[in-house]
Design a protein around this motif. Structure first.
Motif, PDB file in Angstrom:
ATOM      1  N   SER A  50     -35.556  22.097  84.938  1.00  0.00           N
ATOM      2  CA  SER A  50     -35.085  22.755  83.393  1.00  0.00           C
ATOM      3  C   SER A  50     -34.658  21.417  82.390  1.00  0.00           C
ATOM      4  O   SER A  50     -34.452  21.293  81.434  1.00  0.00           O
ATOM      5  CB  SER A  50     -34.164  23.547  83.222  1.00  0.00           C
ATOM      6  OG  SER A  50     -32.499  22.784  84.328  1.00  0.00           O
ATOM      7  N   ALA A  54     -35.790  20.390  78.843  1.00  0.00           N
ATOM      8  CA  ALA A  54     -35.274  19.786  77.796  1.00  0.00           C
ATOM      9  C   ALA A  54     -35.408  18.507  78.190  1.00  0.00           C
ATOM     10  O   ALA A  54     -35.875  18.023  76.190  1.00  0.00           O
ATOM     11  CB  ALA A  54     -33.241  20.017  78.927  1.00  0.00           C
ATOM     12  N   GLU A  64     -36.348  25.955  69.737  1.00  0.00           N
ATOM     13  CA  GLU A  64     -36.818  27.198  70.256  1.00  0.00           C
ATOM     14  C   GLU A  64     -36.704  26.759  71.842  1.00  0.00           C
ATOM     15  O   GLU A  64     -35.373  27.839  72.149  1.00  0.00           O
ATOM     16  CB  GLU A  64     -38.269  28.053  69.872  1.00  0.00           C
ATOM     17  CG  GLU A  64     -37.477  28.277  68.890  1.00  0.00           C
ATOM     18  CD  GLU A  64     -39.526  29.194  68.280  1.00  0.00           C
ATOM     19  OE1 GLU A  64     -40.271  29.637  69.208  1.00  0.00           O
ATOM     20  OE2 GLU A  64     -39.820  28.685  67.445  1.00  0.00           O
ATOM     21  N   GLU A  67     -32.867  26.014  72.854  1.00  0.00           N
ATOM     22  CA  GLU A  67     -32.457  28.009  72.861  1.00  0.00           C
ATOM     23  C   GLU A  67     -32.473  28.094  73.675  1.00  0.00           C
ATOM     24  O   GLU A  67     -31.680  28.638  74.096  1.00  0.00           O
ATOM     25  CB  GLU A  67     -32.327  27.690  71.174  1.00  0.00           C
ATOM     26  CG  GLU A  67     -31.918  29.341  71.197  1.00  0.00           C
ATOM     27  CD  GLU A  67     -32.313  29.743  70.110  1.00  0.00           C
ATOM     28  OE1 GLU A  67     -31.952  30.745  69.771  1.00  0.00           O
ATOM     29  OE2 GLU A  67     -32.451  29.407  68.640  1.00  0.00           O
ATOM     30  N   GLU A  68     -33.668  28.449  74.447  1.00  0.00           N
ATOM     31  CA  GLU A  68     -33.818  29.285  75.365  1.00  0.00           C
ATOM     32  C   GLU A  68     -33.498  29.001  76.752  1.00  0.00           C
ATOM     33  O   GLU A  68     -32.891  29.700  77.759  1.00  0.00           O
ATOM     34  CB  GLU A  68     -35.768  29.152  75.366  1.00  0.00           C
ATOM     35  CG  GLU A  68     -35.733  29.876  76.634  1.00  0.00           C
ATOM     36  CD  GLU A  68     -37.686  30.092  76.898  1.00  0.00           C
ATOM     37  OE1 GLU A  68     -38.143  30.125  78.211  1.00  0.00           O
ATOM     38  OE2 GLU A  68     -37.919  29.852  75.727  1.00  0.00           O
ATOM     39  N   LEU A  69     -33.743  27.476  76.359  1.00  0.00           N
ATOM     40  CA  LEU A  69     -32.447  26.365  78.092  1.00  0.00           C
ATOM     41  C   LEU A  69     -30.927  26.780  77.900  1.00  0.00           C
ATOM     42  O   LEU A  69     -30.245  26.576  78.917  1.00  0.00           O
ATOM     43  CB  LEU A  69     -32.898  25.154  78.389  1.00  0.00           C
ATOM     44  CG  LEU A  69     -34.440  24.938  78.397  1.00  0.00           C
ATOM     45  CD1 LEU A  69     -35.001  23.994  78.155  1.00  0.00           C
ATOM     46  CD2 LEU A  69     -34.898  25.797  79.848  1.00  0.00           C
ATOM     47  N   GLY A  70     -31.023  27.385  76.598  1.00  0.00           N
ATOM     48  CA  GLY A  70     -28.927  26.810  76.501  1.00  0.00           C
ATOM     49  C   GLY A  70     -28.864  25.882  76.389  1.00  0.00           C
ATOM     50  O   GLY A  70     -27.493  25.290  76.680  1.00  0.00           O
ATOM     51  N   GLU A  71     -29.443  25.047  76.445  1.00  0.00           N
ATOM     52  CA  GLU A  71     -29.088  23.162  75.755  1.00  0.00           C
ATOM     53  C   GLU A  71     -29.155  22.719  74.505  1.00  0.00           C
ATOM     54  O   GLU A  71     -29.331  23.816  73.816  1.00  0.00           O
ATOM     55  CB  GLU A  71     -30.568  22.530  76.409  1.00  0.00           C
ATOM     56  CG  GLU A  71     -30.345  22.373  77.893  1.00  0.00           C
ATOM     57  CD  GLU A  71     -29.915  21.859  78.547  1.00  0.00           C
ATOM     58  OE1 GLU A  71     -28.441  21.095  77.661  1.00  0.00           O
ATOM     59  OE2 GLU A  71     -29.940  21.587  79.715  1.00  0.00           O
ATOM     60  N   GLN A  72     -27.896  22.079  73.979  1.00  0.00           N
ATOM     61  CA  GLN A  72     -27.826  21.077  72.636  1.00  0.00           C
ATOM     62  C   GLN A  72     -28.762  20.371  73.025  1.00  0.00           C
ATOM     63  O   GLN A  72     -28.244  19.399  73.961  1.00  0.00           O
ATOM     64  CB  GLN A  72     -26.166  21.552  72.575  1.00  0.00           C
ATOM     65  CG  GLN A  72     -25.794  23.031  72.517  1.00  0.00           C
ATOM     66  CD  GLN A  72     -25.561  23.774  71.229  1.00  0.00           C
ATOM     67  OE1 GLN A  72     -24.690  22.923  70.454  1.00  0.00           O
ATOM     68  NE2 GLN A  72     -24.978  24.797  71.371  1.00  0.00           N
ATOM     69  N   SER A  75     -26.166  17.878  74.877  1.00  0.00           N
ATOM     70  CA  SER A  75     -25.774  17.946  76.825  1.00  0.00           C
ATOM     71  C   SER A  75     -27.722  17.292  77.009  1.00  0.00           C
ATOM     72  O   SER A  75     -27.127  16.186  78.521  1.00  0.00           O
ATOM     73  CB  SER A  75     -26.043  19.100  77.342  1.00  0.00           C
ATOM     74  OG  SER A  75     -27.431  19.742  76.308  1.00  0.00           O
TER      75      SER A  75
END
Length: 117
Positions: A50, A54, A64, A67-72, A75
């Motif tokens: 992941s 990312a 997209e 966001e799917e990975l929950g990353e900003q 980070s």
């Protein structure tokens, strides 16, 4: 109470990647971004970690996927600062606003754009 010795992370704190290490990582990241452009994410979701995904998504400005990975953005940049500069160098880059890491990604984007088919 355990008799186990405490874990020491000192060997990681002193690790300092070289300019050649940073260039190699940049080449690898650009190569992966080129591959995603050609073949899509589906080919790599189960192959790359992941964190690797990312980094490529950030390079490609793929909001997209991030966001799917929950990353900003922050980070991803923070993790890459550690990969680029080691523990102590990353702390300095983070305190400076991740300027060095952002410059590294900007250079990677230039390389990626030069490889457009």
């Amino acid at each position: 109470m355990s008799d186990a010795e405490p874990v020491s992370w000192d060997h990681l704190k002193s690790r300092q990647p070289s300019a050649a290490d940073r260039k190699a990582l940049q080449r690898e990241l650009v190569d992966r971004a080129v591959a995603v452009r050609k073949e899509s994410w589906d080919e790599y979701r189960e192959v790359w970690s992941s964190g690797e995904i990312a980094g490529v998504a950030y390079l490609l400005d793929d909001a997209e996927m991030l966001e799917e990975l929950g990353e900003q953005e922050g980070s991803v940049l923070t993790v890459f600062a550690g990969n680029l500069y080691g523990f102590n160098g990353a702390r300095k880059d983070i305190q400076a606003g991740l300027v060095g890491t952002q410059e590294w990604f900007a250079e990677a984007r230039k390389q990626l754009e030069s490889r457009r088919d």
